[in-house]
Design an enzyme around this catalytic site. Structure first.
Site, PDB file in Angstrom:
ATOM      1  N   ILE A  85      22.183 -21.613 -26.263  1.00  0.00           N
ATOM      2  CA  ILE A  85      22.039 -23.209 -25.247  1.00  0.00           C
ATOM      3  C   ILE A  85      23.444 -23.729 -25.801  1.00  0.00           C
ATOM      4  O   ILE A  85      23.431 -24.176 -27.324  1.00  0.00           O
ATOM      5  CB  ILE A  85      21.073 -23.319 -25.123  1.00  0.00           C
ATOM      6  CG1 ILE A  85      21.721 -24.183 -23.998  1.00  0.00           C
ATOM      7  CG2 ILE A  85      20.183 -23.999 -25.288  1.00  0.00           C
ATOM      8  CD1 ILE A  85      20.817 -25.123 -22.737  1.00  0.00           C
ATOM      9  N   SER A  86      24.873 -23.916 -25.377  1.00  0.00           N
ATOM     10  CA  SER A  86      25.567 -25.098 -25.713  1.00  0.00           C
ATOM     11  C   SER A  86      25.564 -26.274 -26.339  1.00  0.00           C
ATOM     12  O   SER A  86      24.512 -27.149 -25.770  1.00  0.00           O
ATOM     13  CB  SER A  86      26.402 -24.970 -25.678  1.00  0.00           C
ATOM     14  OG  SER A  86      26.939 -23.536 -25.625  1.00  0.00           O
TER      15      SER A  86
END
Ligand code: SAM
Length: 211
Positions: free
Chosen positions: A58-59
């Site tokens: 997840i960025s």
């Protein structure tokens, strides 16, 4: 969401250049803790990327914010996101756009993202399982395209599916190195490219994974 943690995240976002009020408000509305794996729930509000299932990530929130800001999404826009992952980015886009198509090559990730979107009542997101390198031609053209996995070159089908006047934001460069975030604007004559800075993303990979 815990107000103190949210405030700390918003301060981190602002200090890294995310100043667009619409983007900050959209990010404030989406609880990142819901999208991270339980092991990392305590770190959900830190400005770091975190591991998710299938070896993906997840960025980092500030990168999500900067990409969303660069995309300049309007309330009437139809957006394509390539690389759904957890569905965190598409949840944020859903608060800014008319409709969001999001495509993911890992079926289990797409399923989890859909469950999260349903639980949050986000009804303007269309989840697709497929190879996003080819875009979603049957729904093109798109006003905005966001790619959240790195590619050596901007995929031709995505350029073709951007409407004239539309913009695309994507990381370009070799997958195991630092890449360059670029913004592409389609004009009547062609495409204008602008470099936005260094980023690091997992690679854009062809094909679909069913488990
Ligand atoms: N936007 C995501 C979020 O908010 O959690 C993070 C995306 S993660 C950095 C990149 C995602 O792109 C991964 O889930 C990966 O499986 C997906 N991906 C890689 N290549 C793809 C392709 N060709 N088509 C669709 N998805 C792809």
């Amino acid at each position: 969401m815990n107000p103190e943690e949210t405030m700390r995240l918003l301060v981190a976002l602002r200090s890294r250049g995310v100043g667009d009020t619409r983007v900050l408000t959209a990010m404030e509305r989406v609880d990142r803790a819901r999208f991270v794996t339980p092991t990392f729930a305590a770190r959900a509000f830190e400005d770091v990327p975190l591991p998710i299932a299938r070896g993906q990530t997840i960025s980092q929130p500030s990168v999500v914010g900067l990409m969303t800001q660069a995309l300049e999404v309007g309330p009437r826009d139809i957006v394509l996101e390539v690389g759904t992952g957890t569905g965190y980015q598409s949840a944020i886009l859903s608060h800014l756009a008319r409709r969001v198509y999001t495509i993911e090559r890992h079926r289990p990730l797409a399923r989890m993202a859909r469950e999260n979107h349903e639980a949050l009542g986000l009804t303007n997101i269309v989840q697709i399982v497929g190879d996003g390198s080819y875009g979603v031609p049957e729904q093109a053209p798109f006003d905005r395209i966001l790619v959240t996995a790195a590619t050596e070159d901007t995929p031709g089908p995505l350029l073709a599916q951007l409407r004239i006047g539309g913009r695309m934001v994507l990381p370009v460069g070799e997958s195991d190195q630092v890449q360059t975030l670029i913004k592409v604007v389609r004009t009547a004559e062609g495409y204008d490219y602008e470099e936005l800075g260094a980023v690091r993303f997992v690679p854009l990979i062809g094909g679909v994974e069913h488990d």
